[in-house]
Every structure is written in C-alpha cells, then in structure tokens.
Motif scaffolding. Structure first.
Motif, short mmCIF file in Angstrom:
data_model
loop_
_atom_site.label_atom_id
_atom_site.label_comp_id
_atom_site.label_asym_id
_atom_site.label_seq_id
_atom_site.Cartn_x
_atom_site.Cartn_y
_atom_site.Cartn_z
N LYS A 1 0.83 -1.21 0.00
CA LYS A 1 0.00 0.00 0.00
C LYS A 1 0.87 1.26 0.00
O LYS A 1 0.60 2.22 -0.71
N LYS A 2 1.93 1.21 0.79
CA LYS A 2 2.82 2.38 0.84
C LYS A 2 3.48 2.61 -0.52
O LYS A 2 3.58 3.73 -1.00
N THR B 1 1.06 4.13 -2.81
CA THR B 1 0.76 5.51 -2.40
C THR B 1 1.90 6.44 -2.80
O THR B 1 1.69 7.51 -3.37
N ARG C 1 -2.32 5.37 -5.51
CA ARG C 1 -3.40 5.20 -4.54
C ARG C 1 -3.41 6.38 -3.62
O ARG C 1 -2.39 7.02 -3.40
N GLN C 2 -4.57 6.62 -3.04
CA GLN C 2 -4.67 7.64 -2.00
C GLN C 2 -4.26 6.98 -0.69
O GLN C 2 -4.71 5.87 -0.40
N GLY C 3 -3.45 7.66 0.06
CA GLY C 3 -3.06 7.11 1.36
C GLY C 3 -2.29 8.14 2.14
O GLY C 3 -1.99 9.22 1.62
N ASP D 1 0.81 10.01 4.10
CA ASP D 1 2.28 10.10 4.05
C ASP D 1 2.74 10.89 5.27
O ASP D 1 2.34 12.04 5.44
N LYS E 1 -5.68 10.81 0.81
CA LYS E 1 -4.37 11.47 0.82
C LYS E 1 -4.29 12.45 1.99
O LYS E 1 -5.03 13.42 2.05
#
Ligand code: SF4
Length: 345
Positions: free
Chosen positions: A241-242, A245, A250-252, A254, A285
């Motif tokens: 996932k990281k 991102t 992908r939205q995630g 940080d 995000k």
C-alpha cells in the motif's frame, strides 16, 4: 503503458488497464480453517485484495470450501505436482490456481486441470522462478531463461485452448526480476503478477521490492503485485500500500519525518510512529509532517495537512498551511492528534 488481457479472479478484475491489485499469502496450515480464516480476514482488513493459500495436499484443497464460506476475498490456491489437488480446489470454489504445468506431469493431467478451470471460470497462474529453471535453459542469461521458461508453461496451457492465464516470472534478485518481466511483457499480453521471490526479511525485501516493483510499475508492466517478506504477511500488505501511495497510484497517508539531529526538540520517531499507526487504515491522501526543529519544520509544516515542529522548549503546530500556535510539548502533541483525527473523520 502496456494494456494486458483482462482476467477475472472471483469478483476482481486484473489486467486490462485495471488498477494494480495487492496480493499476499497466508502462512497458516490451510487445513486449520479457523487460523487460516482469521489470518485472511486480518490481511483483508489491512488492504489485501487477493489472498493465496498453499494447498500441499488433498485435505487442504477440501478445506477451501469452508474457508470460502467464511471469507469474501478472491482466493488463489498454490499447487505443485499433483493435478488432483488443483481439481479438488477448483471444485471447492477456489478463484484461481497457481501451478507449474511442467511439474504436474504428462499433458493429460494438465488437460484435466484445464477442463476443470474452464468449467468453473477459474484462471491459472503459471510462470517461472529462478530457483527452478529447466536445465536446457540454463545457458541463457537469467532474465531470458525465466521468460522462456514461463513461455513454455503458457504454451502448455494454450495447446489445450486455454488462455485465462496470469504470468509470473520471479527472481530473488531485483534487477533480474525487472529484466525478466520486461522480456515476457514483450512476448505475450497476459497480465503479470510481479514480485521479488524470496525477497527476505523486512529491510532486504523492502529495498529489493521497491527497486523491482517501483521500476516495473513506472513502466506500466505490473497488473498485480506481492511484496514477499519473511514473517507476518500483514507487513506485505502495508508495504504494498505504501509503495502504491508513494507512486501516486493510490490515495493514502504520508508521514514526513526528519531523521533528527542535535537540534531536535522532541522525540520525532515516537511521534511519527504514533501518527503512522493512527493513519494506517486511512484510504485518503493526508500528509503529516513531524520535524524536530524549525530549520525545515516551518516550510514542511506549511505544505502538510498537519504539521509539528520543535521550538525552544515546545512545538509549533500547523494545520492546512497555517500556524495554529506554539505549545508546550504535551499540549502540542495533543493538538496534532486532534487535527489528525479531524482529517481522518
Ligand atoms: S528538521 Fe531540525 S531536528 Fe530534524 S534533522 Fe533537520 S535540523 Fe535536525
């Protein structure tokens, strides 16, 4: 960007321009249904979209039915040597099988798997692994040998008129993985499952996988991915996932944090880890900056959604580009948490 053939695995489409899906694999005894279901559910909660289970024997293949009844994620069965296990798994509801036609035996056995897979709309993943290359390909450069070995497996299925195929070509070397995937991507249009095989423990895997998957994702060659890490498979999903991102796919969250130095006014690592933990399941995000002092902290803080930077004897907190205030340490951390919680809502 390479647009591969679309293949459906349960209720998920891979290839054909669909977003890259994240896979992982259980490390429980598949016959232990309770433990396997528990781990699958943890993987799904962490963000895993396709889960593979090992099916070393017929009994494991039979337990697929119970596992499927208690989970909702597409399930892939990993099968070697015995075609009857593949058929059993398919009849018990597996969504995809991973086999090596080369080690299944004669063509009639492969045909039996193909017939069952076709009847149940189950795709087959085939491929090659640097640890088990056919002897007659060993004289070729490794990447080419991997590609050619995978192609052989593909042709074995195609001779039976089967094309619901996913391919993986894997090496434990990051650069070989890149070359092998580039090689096979030029030859066929089937979707590619990409990962560094036996990538190792956390540091080794994260670095190797970031090199290989990062490069191949940027080149548009990855349809589905696994970051293989020794130990708890949840780490594989967090890492994948990281990576997606940080590649803006992908939205995630940080969390930007400084490495700290003599100027640090508070425990940056502790705060950054707490914020990461809080944001672990967030699918949008959000940037949070945690900097030990105001040297870079003001600039970073202003660019982040929420920021904190150390000052003499306290911290300054930012929210959406503006300074909210300067506080004693504990109060500042509480403010930071309050704003993070607001963003997560
Ligand atoms: S932000 Fe400040 S404390 Fe952190 S590394 Fe840079 S100078 Fe050091």
């Amino acid at each position: 960007m390479r647009i591969s053939k679309m293949v459906r695995i349960g209720n998920i489409e891979i290839g054909g321009g669909n977003p890259i899906t994240i896979q992982s694999m259980t490390n429980t005894d598949t016959k232990n249904v309770d433990e396997t279901v528990e781990q699958i559910n943890r993987l799904v909660q962490a963000g895993c979209e396709i889960v593979r289970v090992s099916l070393p024997d017929l009994e494991s293949a039979k337990s697929v039915r119970q596992i499927k009844a208690r989970t909702s994620v597409p399930l892939v069965g990993d099968i070697h040597f015995d075609y009857r296990i593949a058929i059993e798994a398919i009849e018990n509801g597996i969504d995809k099988v991973r086999i090596n036609p080369g080690n299944i035996g004669d063509s009639s056995k492969v045909l039996e798997i193909v017939k069952a897979a076709r009847a149940h709309n189950v795709p087959i993943r085939v491929g090659a692994n640097s640890g088990s290359l056919p002897k007659d390909l060993e004289h070729l450069p490794k990447a080419q040998a991997l590609g050619e070995a995978a192609l052989r497996e593909v042709r074995l299925l195609e001779t039976h008129g089967f094309d619901d195929i996913v391919i993986s070509v894997k090496s434990s070397d990051a650069l070989e993985t890149i070359e092998a995937n580039r090689y096979i991507a030029r030859l066929v249009s089937y979707p590619l499952h990409v990962g560094v095989t036996e990538a190792g423990t956390l540091y080794n895997s994260l670095i190797k996988s970031s090199i290989a998957l990062g490069t191949l994702i940027i080149e548009g060659l990855v349809d589905t991915m696994r970051i293989s890490i020794s130990g708890d498979p949840i780490n594989e999903v967090i890492a994948a996932k990281k990576l997606l991102t940080f590649l803006h796919l992908r939205q995630g969250p940080d969390v930007v944090a400084c490495p700290t130095c003599a100027r640090a006014e508070f425990d940056v690592e502790k705060v950054a880890l707490e914020v990461e933990e809080k944001l672990a399941k967030v699918g949008k995000k959000i940037t949070v900056s945690v900097l030990g002092c105001v040297v870079n902290g003001i600039g970073e803080g202003k660019e982040a959604d929420v920021g904190i930077a150390g000052t003499k004897g306290g911290v300054v907190v930012f929210y959406k580009g503006h300074i909210v205030g300067t506080y004693p340490y504990d109060e500042g951390i509480a403010k930071l948490e309050e704003y993070v919680n607001q963003l997560v809502k």
